[in-house]
Design a protein around this motif. Structure first.
Motif, PDB file in Angstrom:
ATOM      1  N   GLY A  37       0.849  -1.198   0.000  1.00 40.35           N
ATOM      2  CA  GLY A  37       0.000   0.000   0.000  1.00 40.35           C
ATOM      3  C   GLY A  37       0.876   1.236   0.000  1.00 40.35           C
ATOM      4  O   GLY A  37       0.727   2.138   0.822  1.00 40.35           O
ATOM      5  N   GLU A  60       1.039  -1.431  -4.849  1.00 39.59           N
ATOM      6  CA  GLU A  60      -0.055  -0.480  -4.685  1.00 39.59           C
ATOM      7  C   GLU A  60      -1.215  -0.898  -5.585  1.00 39.59           C
ATOM      8  O   GLU A  60      -1.032  -1.183  -6.753  1.00 39.59           O
ATOM      9  N   ARG A  62      -3.970   0.961  -6.282  1.00 40.05           N
ATOM     10  CA  ARG A  62      -4.585   2.022  -7.122  1.00 40.05           C
ATOM     11  C   ARG A  62      -3.653   2.301  -8.304  1.00 40.05           C
ATOM     12  O   ARG A  62      -2.542   2.787  -8.138  1.00 40.05           O
ATOM     13  N   ASN A  87      -3.389  -5.906  -6.299  1.00 36.82           N
ATOM     14  CA  ASN A  87      -3.763  -6.319  -4.949  1.00 36.82           C
ATOM     15  C   ASN A  87      -2.656  -7.206  -4.382  1.00 36.82           C
ATOM     16  O   ASN A  87      -2.362  -8.271  -4.931  1.00 36.82           O
ATOM     17  N   ALA A  88      -2.073  -6.776  -3.273  1.00 38.98           N
ATOM     18  CA  ALA A  88      -0.962  -7.521  -2.662  1.00 38.98           C
ATOM     19  C   ALA A  88      -1.351  -8.984  -2.410  1.00 38.98           C
ATOM     20  O   ALA A  88      -0.514  -9.876  -2.545  1.00 38.98           O
ATOM     21  N   ASN A 110       1.815   0.385   6.293  1.00 38.12           N
ATOM     22  CA  ASN A 110       1.747   1.717   6.893  1.00 38.12           C
ATOM     23  C   ASN A 110       0.395   2.352   6.633  1.00 38.12           C
ATOM     24  O   ASN A 110       0.020   2.580   5.489  1.00 38.12           O
ATOM     25  N   PHE A 111      -0.342   2.585   7.710  1.00 40.22           N
ATOM     26  CA  PHE A 111      -1.626   3.277   7.642  1.00 40.22           C
ATOM     27  C   PHE A 111      -2.539   2.668   6.571  1.00 40.22           C
ATOM     28  O   PHE A 111      -2.979   3.363   5.653  1.00 40.22           O
ATOM     29  N   THR A 188       5.964   8.345   6.400  1.00 35.63           N
ATOM     30  CA  THR A 188       5.106   8.234   5.209  1.00 35.63           C
ATOM     31  C   THR A 188       4.242   9.509   5.126  1.00 35.63           C
ATOM     32  O   THR A 188       4.156  10.280   6.092  1.00 35.63           O
ATOM     33  N   ARG A 190       0.980   9.774   5.125  1.00 33.77           N
ATOM     34  CA  ARG A 190      -0.096   9.734   6.112  1.00 33.77           C
ATOM     35  C   ARG A 190       0.460  10.022   7.511  1.00 33.77           C
ATOM     36  O   ARG A 190      -0.156  10.729   8.310  1.00 33.77           O
TER      37      ARG A 190
HETATM   38  C1  LIG Z   1      -4.333   5.131   3.660  1.00 37.06           C
HETATM   39  S1  LIG Z   1      -3.254   4.803   2.319  1.00 37.06           S
HETATM   40  C2  LIG Z   1      -1.644   4.914   3.078  1.00 37.06           C
HETATM   41  C3  LIG Z   1      -0.555   5.186   2.076  1.00 37.06           C
HETATM   42  C4  LIG Z   1       0.864   5.161   2.641  1.00 37.06           C
HETATM   43  N1  LIG Z   1       1.231   3.824   3.092  1.00 37.06           N
HETATM   44  C5  LIG Z   1       1.048   6.149   3.759  1.00 37.06           C
HETATM   45  O1  LIG Z   1       1.271   5.729   4.913  1.00 37.06           O
HETATM   46  O2  LIG Z   1       0.983   7.381   3.489  1.00 37.06           O
HETATM   47  C6  LIG Z   1      -3.420   3.035   2.048  1.00 37.06           C
HETATM   48  C7  LIG Z   1      -2.876   2.604   0.695  1.00 37.06           C
HETATM   49  O3  LIG Z   1      -2.953   1.177   0.580  1.00 37.06           O
HETATM   50  C8  LIG Z   1      -3.433   0.845  -0.724  1.00 37.06           C
HETATM   51  N2  LIG Z   1      -4.020  -0.508  -0.651  1.00 37.06           N
HETATM   52  C9  LIG Z   1      -5.180  -0.846  -0.033  1.00 37.06           C
HETATM   53  N3  LIG Z   1      -5.421  -2.168  -0.152  1.00 37.06           N
HETATM   54  C10 LIG Z   1      -4.378  -2.699  -0.862  1.00 37.06           C
HETATM   55  C11 LIG Z   1      -4.064  -4.010  -1.312  1.00 37.06           C
HETATM   56  N4  LIG Z   1      -4.873  -5.042  -1.052  1.00 37.06           N
HETATM   57  N5  LIG Z   1      -2.922  -4.194  -2.025  1.00 37.06           N
HETATM   58  C12 LIG Z   1      -2.100  -3.140  -2.291  1.00 37.06           C
HETATM   59  N6  LIG Z   1      -2.363  -1.860  -1.900  1.00 37.06           N
HETATM   60  C13 LIG Z   1      -3.476  -1.636  -1.175  1.00 37.06           C
HETATM   61  C14 LIG Z   1      -4.420   1.970  -1.020  1.00 37.06           C
HETATM   62  O4  LIG Z   1      -4.755   2.099  -2.377  1.00 37.06           O
HETATM   63  C15 LIG Z   1      -3.668   3.187  -0.478  1.00 37.06           C
HETATM   64  O5  LIG Z   1      -2.802   3.752  -1.411  1.00 37.06           O
END
Ligand SMILES: C[S@@+](CC[C@H](N)C(=O)[O-])C[C@H]1O[C@@H](n2cnc3c(N)ncnc32)[C@H](O)[C@@H]1O
Length: 209
Positions: A37, A60, A62, A87-88, A110-111, A188, A190
């Protein structure tokens, strides 16, 4: 406003495979860290420049954010960083990923998106089946880091990881950050927002035993 994507959607059934270590990195022998993410990768760019003795991989879901990270990387001479879109869960459950997972020294969440509603909890990135895949494949001594400002999500993540008998919580007081993937405690995006707004951060580190 930021849009969440539903990780359970069929859009993510087709996966981008993780290339071999030699294809991703100049020196494939360095310690490898995975950030799940990673959004558009700012955190990993900062880390990769800060610690050239580690390799960093970001996943990631998105596509716009993953593409933005990949484009920025093309512009820069950074040889210890790579991004994968998708999707991870699906990417790391792929047969070809098994070798890579064995090479992770550490993984960070992270977050993660909190998905507050109970009926949406199954969309959270940390799921028992996913932790089980990591637990079966990660090497002994490798680490999982979790961080969030949402207490309920933290408790859920902690309970899910602690329920796996291969992961043990580390006492952060005894933890030596200087040898970790993030010795200078780079933040990060967030995290910067959360700290600027004086919100509480909940974090844990787990070791594969
Ligand atoms: C709230 S954001 C936090 C971003 C960054 N880690 C930070 O701390 O600033 C969560 C991120 O995880 C990604 N994400 C959510 N589910 C995911 C998954 N299953 N696989 C990969 N990425 C994912 C979202 O698209 C988003 O960019």
């Amino acid at each position: 406003m930021r849009q969440h994507v539903n990780p359970l959607s069929k859009n993510f059934d087709q996966i981008e495979r993780i290339p071999s270590l030699n294809e991703m990195f100049d020196n494939s022998k360095l310690n490898l860290h995975l950030d799940i993410g990673c959004a558009s990768g700012e955190f990993l760019f900062d880390l990769a420049l800060d610690n050239t003795n580690w390799n960093y991989l970001g996943i990631e879901i998105r596509e716009r954010l993953a593409n933005s990270a990949k484009l920025k990387l093309l512009d820069k001479e950074i040889k210890n960083l790579h991004f994968v879109f998708g999707n991870a869960h699906n990417i790391l459950n792929d047969i070809n990923s098994k070798f890579i997972i064995k090479n992770f020294k550490s993984i960070s969440f992270n977050f993660p998106d909190p998905w507050f509603k109970k009926r949406h909890h199954k969309r959270r990135v940390i799921q028992p089946e996913f932790i089980n895949i990591l637990s079966n494949l990660m090497k002994k001594g490798s680490l999982i880091y979790i961080k969030t400002d949402v207490k309920n999500l933290f408790e859920y993540m902690d309970c899910t990881i602690s329920s796996d008998c291969n992961f043990e919580k580390i006492d952060k007081k005894d933890f030596n950050y200087s040898t970790s993937f993030n010795p200078n405690k780079v933040q990060t995006n967030r995290e910067k927002y959360v700290l600027a707004n004086e919100l509480k951060i909940f974090e844990n580190i787990y070791i594969k035993t």
